[in-house]
Design an enzyme around this catalytic site. Structure first.
Site, short mmCIF file in Angstrom:
data_model
loop_
_atom_site.label_atom_id
_atom_site.label_comp_id
_atom_site.label_asym_id
_atom_site.label_seq_id
_atom_site.Cartn_x
_atom_site.Cartn_y
_atom_site.Cartn_z
CG HIS A 203 11.49 -1.04 -19.60
ND1 HIS A 203 11.98 -0.03 -20.37
CD2 HIS A 203 11.45 -2.12 -20.41
CE1 HIS A 203 12.20 -0.46 -21.58
NE2 HIS A 203 11.89 -1.74 -21.65
C1 UD1 Z 1 9.14 -6.58 -21.98
C2 UD1 Z 1 10.18 -6.91 -23.06
C3 UD1 Z 1 11.04 -5.70 -23.38
C4 UD1 Z 1 10.18 -4.47 -23.65
C5 UD1 Z 1 9.28 -4.26 -22.44
C6 UD1 Z 1 8.42 -3.03 -22.55
C7 UD1 Z 1 10.92 -9.23 -23.05
C8 UD1 Z 1 12.03 -10.17 -22.75
N1 UD1 Z 1 11.08 -7.97 -22.65
O1 UD1 Z 1 9.76 -6.46 -20.72
O2 UD1 Z 1 11.83 -5.97 -24.52
O3 UD1 Z 1 11.01 -3.34 -23.86
O4 UD1 Z 1 8.43 -5.42 -22.31
O5 UD1 Z 1 7.64 -2.87 -21.38
O6 UD1 Z 1 9.94 -9.64 -23.64
N2 UD1 Z 1 4.07 -6.50 -15.32
C9 UD1 Z 1 2.91 -5.98 -14.79
N3 UD1 Z 1 1.92 -5.57 -15.63
C10 UD1 Z 1 2.01 -5.67 -16.97
C11 UD1 Z 1 3.20 -6.20 -17.49
C12 UD1 Z 1 4.21 -6.60 -16.67
O7 UD1 Z 1 2.75 -5.87 -13.58
O8 UD1 Z 1 1.09 -5.30 -17.68
C13 UD1 Z 1 5.18 -6.89 -14.44
C14 UD1 Z 1 5.19 -8.33 -14.05
O9 UD1 Z 1 4.84 -8.43 -12.73
C15 UD1 Z 1 6.62 -8.82 -14.26
C16 UD1 Z 1 7.33 -7.68 -14.92
O10 UD1 Z 1 6.39 -6.62 -15.13
O11 UD1 Z 1 7.24 -9.06 -13.04
C17 UD1 Z 1 8.01 -8.09 -16.18
O12 UD1 Z 1 7.15 -8.34 -17.25
P1 UD1 Z 1 7.69 -8.97 -18.62
O13 UD1 Z 1 6.58 -9.63 -19.27
O14 UD1 Z 1 8.97 -9.70 -18.43
O15 UD1 Z 1 8.02 -7.75 -19.54
P2 UD1 Z 1 8.83 -6.41 -19.41
O16 UD1 Z 1 9.77 -6.30 -18.31
O17 UD1 Z 1 7.81 -5.34 -19.51
#
Ligand code: UD1
Length: 361
Positions: A203
């Site tokens: 992830h």
């Molecule tokens: C974040 C944390 C990471 C942690 C991870 C666990 C940061 C910089 N990174 O990354 O350290 O290990 O969480 O999951 O804070 N999305 C959804 N549904 C959700 C959440 C996210 O669809 O409930 C999708 C969004 O469309 C987005 C992507 O996931 O494009 C990234 O979400 P982001 O908030 O950057 O967090 P993580 O990649 O999960």
């Protein structure tokens, strides 16, 4: 004493889950949720399953570019802190929610406690590394999970008086919940046999934002799936990048939704081995004695790799597939890895609470 805890993502909810009820019971405790994670299976399911009180503030920030997400959180958290004026703010780990919470507290001169302080990958390409370093330098109480983290903090010039080597709260979370796992039912649902499958998760931004790296890892997973049953709970970020880049996982790989905590731990406890870029899973695998192969070039959780318990595989596709397949064909080596007992800590959350109480006296 009035304490505000700030969280926003799946790992923060899990790693704080044993501490939150203690804070609820012992002080005026305000829980602030940034809304960084928002899907039911990435967020609310953990509140339900772990019987956590709903947050007092839901900031609903959602997904944005790094800077915008962090900035929006900072703005909204500050509004809450100005209204509530807590004596202490608690943040956990390395996410954008952690950084925003730490910055908001620091700018209002509110004492900050940072859990999981001092972990370093020394890779500044990772947003998590930047978040950790800044949160640590803003904190008044740095709760380090292990001795290496203490050394890292001292090397950065942080005063020893601020550093407390108490351990990781994730072990408390696993140990309090492992009796509730319905391993047989979960295995049956996915048509799996105990000790006859590989569990994989990917992830991290570091892994997913370089599409060549992700393509290579997927190529390795597809290769391994010729030799082993594989289960892959797919994180929304990874799913999005796979779809956008047209990278395809082999049909042999069982791709499933992100799982609840109990269901994920059930899978981890029964897997032959796990392949992951997650930090938390490296710790949880130690509890279940499931060999953990790390799909990264470095790890912050060096205490387990140094003990020979977990293995840093790197990100080269050939290396990942060859070493995983070799291990799958070597029962003796799997048993040897399982036989390494790592003495992880317990009761960390009680010690964090004792520290808070002592400070307030
Ligand atoms: C974040 C944390 C990471 C942690 C991870 C666990 C940061 C910089 N990174 O990354 O350290 O290990 O969480 O999951 O804070 N999305 C959804 N549904 C959700 C959440 C996210 O669809 O409930 C999708 C969004 O469309 C987005 C992507 O996931 O494009 C990234 O979400 P982001 O908030 O950057 O967090 P993580 O990649 O999960």
């Amino acid at each position: 004493m009035k304490v505000a805890t700030i969280l926003g993502t799946r790992p923060e909810i899990i790693k704080l889950s044993a501490l939150l009820p203690l804070l609820d019971a012992s002080c005026t405790h305000i829980l602030i949720h940034t809304g960084q994670h928002y899907d039911y299976q990435m967020d609310a399911v953990f509140f339900d399953e772990l019987h956590l009180r709903k947050p007092a503030y839901m900031l609903d920030i959602g997904s944005h570019e790094q800077g915008k997400q962090t900035g929006m959180m900072l703005w909204k958290i500050e509004e809450v802190l100005l209204k509530e004026r807590p004596d202490m703010v608690i943040v956990q780990g390395d996410t954008n929610s952690t950084l925003s919470g730490a910055l908001a507290a620091a700018k209002l001169n509110i004492p900050l406690l940072h859990l999981e302080a001092g972990c370093r990958s020394f890779n500044r390409e990772m947003p998590e590394e930047i978040n950790r370093v800044i949160a640590d330098h803003l904190a008044h109480f740095l709760i380090a999970p292990d001795e290496q983290s203490v050394i890292n903090l001292r090397n950065e010039g942080i005063s020893s008086e601020k550093i407390f080597l108490l351990g990781s709260t994730l072990f408390d979370a696993v140990l309090r919940n492992r009796d509730f796992l319905q391993v047989d039912a979960v295995l049956k649902e996915f048509g799996l046999q105990k000790d006859a499958f590989v569990l994989t998760t990917i992830h991290r931004a570091e892994t997913t934002r370089k599409s060549e790296m992700l393509r290579g890892i997927v190529q390795a997973l597809n290769e391994i799936s010729k030799d082993a049953t594989m289960v892959f709970p797919l994180h929304p970020r990874t799913k999005k990048v796979l779809d956008e880049q047209g990278i395809t996982l082999d049909e042999r790989i069982k791709v499933i939704e992100p799982q609840s905590y109990f269901r994920f731990l059930a899978l981890l406890s029964a897997a032959t081995l796990c392949l992951t870029d997650s930090g938390g899973i490296q710790e949880e695998a130690v509890v279940f004695n499931t060999p953990c192969l790390i799909l990264r070039n470095e790890t912050e959780w060096v205490r387990f790799t140094r003990a020979g318990k977990n293995i840093l595989l790197g990100t080269s596709p050939e290396q990942i597939s060859r070493r995983t397949i070799d291990l799958l064909h070597n029962r003796e080596e799997i048993n040897r890895l399982r036989g390494i007992i790592y003495p992880y800590e317990q009761g960390v959350v009680e010690n964090v609470l004792a520290l808070l109480n002592k400070w307030k006296q």
